[in-house]
Design an enzyme around this catalytic site. Structure first.
Site, PDB file in Angstrom:
ATOM      1  N   GLU A 229      36.654  36.103  38.588  1.00 45.37           N
ATOM      2  CA  GLU A 229      37.639  36.226  39.682  1.00 45.37           C
ATOM      3  C   GLU A 229      38.856  36.906  39.074  1.00 45.37           C
ATOM      4  OE1 GLU A 229      37.142  35.201  42.795  1.00 45.37           O
ATOM      5  OE2 GLU A 229      35.288  34.049  42.543  1.00 45.37           O
ATOM      6  N   CYS A 263      46.910  36.374  42.918  1.00 42.60           N
ATOM      7  CA  CYS A 263      45.946  37.482  42.905  1.00 42.60           C
ATOM      8  C   CYS A 263      45.853  38.121  44.280  1.00 42.60           C
ATOM      9  CB  CYS A 263      44.588  36.984  42.448  1.00 42.60           C
ATOM     10  SG  CYS A 263      43.976  35.604  43.428  1.00 42.60           S
TER      11      CYS A 263
END
Ligand code: NAD
Length: 483
Positions: A229, A263
């Protein structure tokens, strides 16, 4: 690897905490111990694991103040730390509720009438979790909880930049006998992370693209699954028909919550030319209302920049943009206040894709806004990136936004809202391009990816199969043929 690492306080700039990474032999021994205990963790069954996780949750709640305090010191912000803890506790309940349905073995008939399929699965024995500093608790536990529930043992290596929460959290783990044998948090930096990858059967990594590539390569050499990720550069597209009140509020939140250190922060905003000026004016007005959380954590919404390295990157992107002609309508610089690094919400215009602020991950409260003159141009600009984490689209007609979303190369797209993946856990999603690799961390796959599936194919009738060699179907038929 065993050298102590000094930890900086993001509000004061002081190095006031030290972590000591374990020597490689100790790390290996920890992994051996966890892997050994995993067998009984698997054998106690789902009910037993749910009971242990629920007991852990109660212990955390009873000592929550210490955990909150450590997280606040790690990150310099209060309300997001409380959100992290709330979300972590809710995830224990969510997985405990979903587990029984998702982890059920099934038996069913197959395309061949006398063969049944008994579908079972076995957990990977030891899962490694390596996490970043921006949501230290949440991102070190988001994969840990479903992995534990699936029956795996887990070793977690959080970021060396925000590690204080580990001490109070480890105390809560140790208070639950069954859990302390199968869950360990280890302190350390990159070398310890690399050593974790060498010792586990599956790795969940959350962090930068640069480190993710190294982790992915190492995992490939060891032939273990790697769920990566990684970073993002999320675009928001605002069509001419959009509700500008709603779009500016959502985009402001999606860009600057947690000081943009997320993110899935919105880092690029593309607005239809006819509404461009009105959009910018409204966004700037709203951005100016937000205050720094200084001198206290409750003084405002914008906390300090947690990582000193990140403060330098944000500053570099702002300078690069300024030098190439960008205009800052508010904010615009990284300031040193009380020893920490801070940046006010910044709206930039006159930006283009030759600027770092439009191409590289900034990870700060920066909102560069660029006009587009056609939907095709908006799609081109949104996809003009190495990243593909998530995106947002604003339009009056939902159907128009959904049609546009099909063209955006990203795993999760919020329609008439922003950064919804942070809050909605039901939808499965895969990262596009360099934003990640592997099965979805959201939705049912987030749990089932920790299991290796086994198909038990069971013959239910004592009859010869029609595809066997004719002469070998039965001794009786052979005898008949010889007579
Ligand atoms: P980073 O890559 O520098 O570090 C992440 C973790 O990896 C840390 O624990 C670090 O100690 C460890 N590490 C460093 N070198 C290693 C190596 N060689 N082998 C194994 N582990 C190693 O990232 P960061 O600066 O801590 O975090 C910010 C990045 O994380 C941003 O790019 C952000 O977008 C990304 N991120 C992604 C998600 C997501 O869900 N996609 C969520 C949060 C953050």
């Amino acid at each position: 690897m065993t050298e102590p690492i000094e930890v900086r306080n993001p509000r004061t700039g002081q190095h006031d905490y030290v972590i000591v990474p374990p020597p490689p032999i100790i790390l290996t021994q920890t992994c051996t111990r966890l892997r050994r205990s995993q067998k009984s963790w698997q054998q106690i069954g789902l009910e037993g694991r749910i009971a242990a996780l629920q007991q852990w949750k109660q212990v955390i709640i009873s000592t929550q103040d210490r955990l909150t305090q450590a997280l606040v010191t790690d990150t310099g912000r209060l309300s997001v730390s409380e959100l992290e803890i709330g979300s972590f506790l809710a995830s224990i309940d969510r997985w405990c509720k979903l587990g029984p349905k998702l982890l059920k073995s099934t038996r069913q008939s197959t395309s061949i009438p006398f063969i049944d399929l008994h579908q079972t699965a076995v957990p990977y024995p030891l899962v490694g979790v390596i996490s970043p500093w921006n949501f230290p608790l949440l991102l070190s536990t988001i994969d840990t909880i479903p992995a534990l529930l699936a029956g795996c043992a887990v070793i977690v290596k959080p970021s060396e930049i925000a590690p204080r929460f580990m001490a109070p959290l480890s105390l809560t783990v140790n208070a639950v006998p069954q859990l302390r044998d199968v869950l360990a948090f280890v302190e350390g930096g990159g070398e310890t992370g690399a050593a974790v990858v060498e010792n586990v059967d599956l790795i969940c990594f959350t962090g930068s693209v640069a480190t993710g590539k190294k982790v992915g390569e190492k995992a490939a050499k060891r032939f273990i699954p790697a769920f990566l990720e990684l970073g993002g550069k999320d675009p928001a597209i605002v069509l001419e028909s959009a509700d500008l009140e709603l779009a500016t509020s959502a985009i402001l939140w999606g860009s600057v919550v947690n000081t943009g250190q997320s993110c899935l922060s919105i880092e690029r905003i593309y607005v239809a030319q006819p509404i461009f000026e009105e959009f910018v004016e409204l966004l700037v007005t709203k951005a100016l209302r937000l205050q720094l959380a200084y001198p206290t954590t409750e003084s405002g919404e914008i906390g300090p920049i947690i990582s000193e390295k990140q403060a330098a990157i944000i500053s570099d992107h702002l300078q690069d943009a300024r030098e190439q002609g960008a205009i800052a309508h508010c904010g615009g610089q990284v300031e040193k206040i009380g020893g920490g690094w801070w940046c006010r919400p910044t709206v930039l215009t006159q930006v283009n894709h030759s600027m770092k602020v439009m191409k590289e991950e900034t990870f700060g409260p920066i909102m560069p806004v660029m006009p587009f003159s056609s939907v095709e141009e908006a799609i081109f600009l949104a996809n003009d990136t190495i990243y593909g984490l998530s995106a947002a689209i604003f339009a009056k007609e939902e159907a128009q936004a959904i049609a546009l979303a099909q063209h955006i190369e990203a795993g999760s797209i919020s329609i008439n809202d922003a950064a919804l993946t942070a809050l909605i856990h039901e939808g499965e999603k895969n990262s596009f391009k360099y934003s990640g690799l592997g099965s979805s961390r959201m939705g049912p796959a987030a749990l089932t990816r920790f299991l290796r599936k086994k198909a038990l194919l069971v013959k239910t009738k004592s009859i010869p199969d029609p595809w066997w060699f004719v002469d070998a179907r039965s001794t009786a038929s052979r005898r008949d043929a010889h007579q």
